[in-house]
Design an enzyme around this catalytic site. Structure first.
Site, PDB file in Angstrom:
ATOM      1  N   ARG A  29      30.563  45.416  46.587  1.00 54.03           N
ATOM      2  CA  ARG A  29      29.333  44.562  46.214  1.00 54.03           C
ATOM      3  C   ARG A  29      28.084  44.811  46.744  1.00 54.03           C
ATOM      4  O   ARG A  29      27.701  46.067  46.841  1.00 54.03           O
ATOM      5  CB  ARG A  29      29.971  43.096  46.684  1.00 54.03           C
ATOM      6  CG  ARG A  29      31.189  42.701  46.329  1.00 54.03           C
ATOM      7  CD  ARG A  29      31.385  42.570  44.743  1.00 54.03           C
ATOM      8  NE  ARG A  29      32.614  41.578  44.431  1.00 54.03           N
ATOM      9  CZ  ARG A  29      33.108  41.805  43.222  1.00 54.03           C
ATOM     10  NH1 ARG A  29      32.857  42.997  42.491  1.00 54.03           N
ATOM     11  NH2 ARG A  29      34.287  41.240  43.021  1.00 54.03           N
ATOM     12  N   HIS A  59      43.673  51.136  37.664  1.00 52.91           N
ATOM     13  CA  HIS A  59      44.463  49.902  37.989  1.00 52.91           C
ATOM     14  C   HIS A  59      45.374  49.691  36.712  1.00 52.91           C
ATOM     15  O   HIS A  59      45.364  48.734  36.112  1.00 52.91           O
ATOM     16  CB  HIS A  59      43.682  48.658  38.130  1.00 52.91           C
ATOM     17  CG  HIS A  59      42.393  48.563  37.429  1.00 52.91           C
ATOM     18  ND1 HIS A  59      42.449  48.443  35.863  1.00 52.91           N
ATOM     19  CD2 HIS A  59      41.140  48.260  37.594  1.00 52.91           C
ATOM     20  CE1 HIS A  59      41.280  48.265  35.755  1.00 52.91           C
ATOM     21  NE2 HIS A  59      40.508  48.103  36.446  1.00 52.91           N
ATOM     22  N   HIS A  61      39.377  53.267  44.309  1.00 52.66           N
ATOM     23  CA  HIS A  61      39.069  52.165  43.468  1.00 52.66           C
ATOM     24  C   HIS A  61      38.659  50.906  44.296  1.00 52.66           C
ATOM     25  O   HIS A  61      39.654  50.224  44.445  1.00 52.66           O
ATOM     26  CB  HIS A  61      39.953  52.063  42.386  1.00 52.66           C
ATOM     27  CG  HIS A  61      39.187  50.881  41.326  1.00 52.66           C
ATOM     28  ND1 HIS A  61      39.620  50.925  40.053  1.00 52.66           N
ATOM     29  CD2 HIS A  61      38.817  49.780  41.498  1.00 52.66           C
ATOM     30  CE1 HIS A  61      38.996  50.110  39.339  1.00 52.66           C
ATOM     31  NE2 HIS A  61      38.534  49.198  40.287  1.00 52.66           N
ATOM     32  N   HIS A  82      38.380  51.585  32.779  1.00 56.06           N
ATOM     33  CA  HIS A  82      39.104  50.263  32.772  1.00 56.06           C
ATOM     34  C   HIS A  82      39.829  50.184  31.541  1.00 56.06           C
ATOM     35  O   HIS A  82      39.013  49.703  30.435  1.00 56.06           O
ATOM     36  CB  HIS A  82      38.308  49.115  33.237  1.00 56.06           C
ATOM     37  CG  HIS A  82      38.902  47.717  33.263  1.00 56.06           C
ATOM     38  ND1 HIS A  82      38.726  46.736  34.131  1.00 56.06           N
ATOM     39  CD2 HIS A  82      39.498  46.915  32.207  1.00 56.06           C
ATOM     40  CE1 HIS A  82      39.236  45.630  33.901  1.00 56.06           C
ATOM     41  NE2 HIS A  82      39.846  45.839  32.618  1.00 56.06           N
ATOM     42  N   ASN A 127      29.935  48.079  39.346  1.00 54.61           N
ATOM     43  CA  ASN A 127      29.706  46.446  38.866  1.00 54.61           C
ATOM     44  C   ASN A 127      29.370  45.680  39.736  1.00 54.61           C
ATOM     45  O   ASN A 127      29.557  44.488  39.899  1.00 54.61           O
ATOM     46  CB  ASN A 127      30.931  46.114  38.081  1.00 54.61           C
ATOM     47  CG  ASN A 127      32.216  45.840  39.250  1.00 54.61           C
ATOM     48  OD1 ASN A 127      32.099  46.171  40.100  1.00 54.61           O
ATOM     49  ND2 ASN A 127      33.053  44.668  38.784  1.00 54.61           N
ATOM     50  N   ASP A 181      41.436  48.345  44.033  1.00 54.66           N
ATOM     51  CA  ASP A 181      40.722  47.322  43.093  1.00 54.66           C
ATOM     52  C   ASP A 181      40.408  46.023  44.139  1.00 54.66           C
ATOM     53  O   ASP A 181      40.208  45.050  43.517  1.00 54.66           O
ATOM     54  CB  ASP A 181      41.457  47.097  41.969  1.00 54.66           C
ATOM     55  CG  ASP A 181      40.356  46.317  41.008  1.00 54.66           C
ATOM     56  OD1 ASP A 181      39.079  46.336  40.841  1.00 54.66           O
ATOM     57  OD2 ASP A 181      40.734  45.712  39.943  1.00 54.66           O
ATOM     58  N   HIS A 188      35.696  38.042  46.559  1.00 55.36           N
ATOM     59  CA  HIS A 188      35.072  36.922  45.789  1.00 55.36           C
ATOM     60  C   HIS A 188      34.878  35.658  46.382  1.00 55.36           C
ATOM     61  O   HIS A 188      36.006  35.141  47.155  1.00 55.36           O
ATOM     62  CB  HIS A 188      35.712  36.297  44.395  1.00 55.36           C
ATOM     63  CG  HIS A 188      35.711  37.445  43.219  1.00 55.36           C
ATOM     64  ND1 HIS A 188      34.626  37.301  42.306  1.00 55.36           N
ATOM     65  CD2 HIS A 188      36.439  38.311  42.991  1.00 55.36           C
ATOM     66  CE1 HIS A 188      34.942  38.265  41.333  1.00 55.36           C
ATOM     67  NE2 HIS A 188      35.904  38.749  41.511  1.00 55.36           N
ATOM     68  N   HIS A 234      35.626  47.726  45.548  1.00 57.27           N
ATOM     69  CA  HIS A 234      34.314  46.939  45.266  1.00 57.27           C
ATOM     70  C   HIS A 234      33.909  46.305  46.526  1.00 57.27           C
ATOM     71  O   HIS A 234      34.379  45.589  47.287  1.00 57.27           O
ATOM     72  CB  HIS A 234      34.720  45.764  44.243  1.00 57.27           C
ATOM     73  CG  HIS A 234      35.168  46.073  43.096  1.00 57.27           C
ATOM     74  ND1 HIS A 234      34.335  46.339  41.733  1.00 57.27           N
ATOM     75  CD2 HIS A 234      36.298  46.240  42.500  1.00 57.27           C
ATOM     76  CE1 HIS A 234      35.268  46.748  40.814  1.00 57.27           C
ATOM     77  NE2 HIS A 234      36.355  46.640  41.299  1.00 57.27           N
ATOM     78  N   ALA A 238      37.563  33.546  38.957  1.00 63.71           N
ATOM     79  CA  ALA A 238      37.061  34.772  39.193  1.00 63.71           C
ATOM     80  C   ALA A 238      38.020  35.771  39.245  1.00 63.71           C
ATOM     81  O   ALA A 238      38.941  35.343  39.857  1.00 63.71           O
ATOM     82  CB  ALA A 238      36.087  34.822  40.296  1.00 63.71           C
TER      83      ALA A 238
HETATM   84  O1  DOR Z   1      40.095  41.967  38.603  1.00 62.17           O
HETATM   85  C1  DOR Z   1      39.126  42.624  38.737  1.00 62.17           C
HETATM   86  N1  DOR Z   1      38.056  42.391  39.642  1.00 62.17           N
HETATM   87  N2  DOR Z   1      39.076  43.488  37.708  1.00 62.17           N
HETATM   88  C2  DOR Z   1      37.983  43.959  37.626  1.00 62.17           C
HETATM   89  O2  DOR Z   1      37.960  45.014  36.888  1.00 62.17           O
HETATM   90  C3  DOR Z   1      36.563  43.818  38.452  1.00 62.17           C
HETATM   91  C4  DOR Z   1      36.840  43.173  39.495  1.00 62.17           C
HETATM   92  C5  DOR Z   1      35.668  42.648  40.303  1.00 62.17           C
HETATM   93  O3  DOR Z   1      34.660  43.140  40.272  1.00 62.17           O
HETATM   94  O4  DOR Z   1      35.779  41.431  40.840  1.00 62.17           O
HETATM   95 ZN    ZN Z   2      37.786  47.360  39.823  1.00 57.80          ZN
END
Ligand code: DOR
Ligand code: ZN
Length: 364
Positions: free
Chosen positions: A16, A187, A12, A144, A41, A260, A264, A14, A274
């Site tokens: 981007r 998570h 899991h 989620h 996402n 996770d 950011h 990200h 965020a």
């Molecule tokens: O804290 C989080 N950040 N939870 C999520 O489900 C998405 C993730 C994000 O994409 O920043």
């Molecule tokens: Zn996530």
């Protein structure tokens, strides 16, 4: 002390989109990561299976090409789940499964977290053709698990929160309606969710992040350590203890690594914060620290085996692909993380934000 482990898979994360992706992937490779499940996402969301990227959607095919060109081609495994939206159809599931591009779908509670505005309510998914097609074609549902649309004390108080509500009210209905569905509870943060995963019938697994094994709401609130702000939010000591006890059970196979990690470049915004903790570069070290805080001696065979199961073996077994044959090593020695400078801006790894050193370092 040296830990010599099979390379692990972050099931899991990200990555981007855009110019910072190579840096995010490199940070994962630098921490012994052999592959990843990259969440959909993105902007725009990964809401189609095939075809070129458009202003409103990536496809799994086009996003995979983007990540591969940015360094993910060096991974042994890359899974990209399909973002479940109102446009998802049973035919997309069947065709995606047949093509081999589709292995998982992701449920986001509408507006429940970063870029979750395309999600549809779980109540509308339960009993749907889409979930039936996922059962028929052996496609994993990544969840989620938070009830959406709650505010104030319904969202979180000492007794209940969006996650406990989801696991007591929605999950029993989901698994009753779709008993063949293979589910990863992503998570998880609460005792309620951990107990659900342990005792649920069927093929149910869960990812747990480093931050939810290490920290509580108190750590976040004291000094408003916003680098620890993620969703689901860190919970209480009793919840953290339930997660810790779940991952250390010898031979347990349901709980596995999924960081996770969520970069950011701007955490504190004009109107809030965020959600997302970035743990690229430091996740195995943080997981090791969490095991040690639970009282596990990673220098013993039993301790190392429990850690290896959680970090390197259980995830691939759940997703039914082979664990890595490559290895990486960690040494018990203090190390520090540094801010990652990317073309999109600086990203602060979680422990830097918490002002702590890592107790482990990755051996080159
Ligand atoms: O804290 C989080 N950040 N939870 C999520 O489900 C998405 C993730 C994000 O994409 O920043
Ligand atoms: Zn996530």
């Amino acid at each position: 002390m040296i830990l010599d482990l099979p390379k692990w898979f972050d099931l899991h994360t990200h990555f981007r989109q855009g110019p910072a992706v190579p840096d995010y992937i490199q940070a994962h490779r630098a921490m012994g990561c052999a592959g990843a499940l990259a969440m959909p996402n993105t902007q725009p969301p990964v809401s189609r299976v095939t075809g070129p990227a458009t202003p409103t959607a990536w496809s799994i095919e086009s996003y995979r090409a983007e990540l591969s060109a940015a360094g993910a081609d060096a991974f042994e495994k890359l899974i990209i789940p399909l973002y479940l939206t109102r446009e998802t159809t049973a035919a997309m599931i069947a065709e995606g499964a047949a093509s081999g591009l589709l292995q998982a779908c992701k449920y986001y509670p509408p507006h429940g977290t970063t870029n979750a505005e395309h999600g549809m309510p779980m109540d509308d998914l339960i009993g749907s053709d889409v979930l039936r097609a996922m059962e028929d074609h052996n496609i994993i549902l990544c969840i989620h698990g938070e009830q959406h649309g709650l505010s104030g004390p319904d969202y979180i108080d000492a007794a209940h929160n969006a996650e406990t509500r989801f696991y007591t009210e929605r999950m029993p209905r989901l698994i009753a309606a779709h008993p063949r569905l293979r589910i990863v509870c992503e998570h998880i943060t609460t005792r309620t969710a951990a107990e659900f995963v342990k005792s649920a019938p069927g093929d149910i697994g869960a990812t747990i992040t480093p931050q939810h094994l290490l920290y509580t709401l108190g750590h976040l609130i004291q000094g408003l350590k916003y680098h620890l702000y993620c969703l689901p939010i860190v919970k209480f000591a009793e919840d953290r203890e339930a997660l810790r006890q779940a991952v250390i059970v010898p031979g347990q196979s349901r709980f596995f690594a999924g960081t996770d990690s969520a970069p950011h470049t701007t955490k504190a915004t004009a109107c809030g914060c965020a959600a997302g903790c970035f743990t690229g570069g430091c996740a195995p070290q943080l997981y090791a620290m969490a095991f040690e805080e639970t009282g596990i001696d990673l220098g013993t065979d039993a301790g190392r085996t429990a850690f290896e199961n959680f970090l390197s073996l259980n995830g691939p077994a759940f997703y039914r692909f082979p664990g890595s044959t490559q290895r990486f090593r960690m040494e018990k020695a203090p190390s520090n993380t540094t801010v990652l400078d990317t073309p999109a801006g600086p990203v602060t790894p979680l422990p830097t934000g918490m002002g702590v050193e890592l107790a482990w370092r990755i051996k080159a």
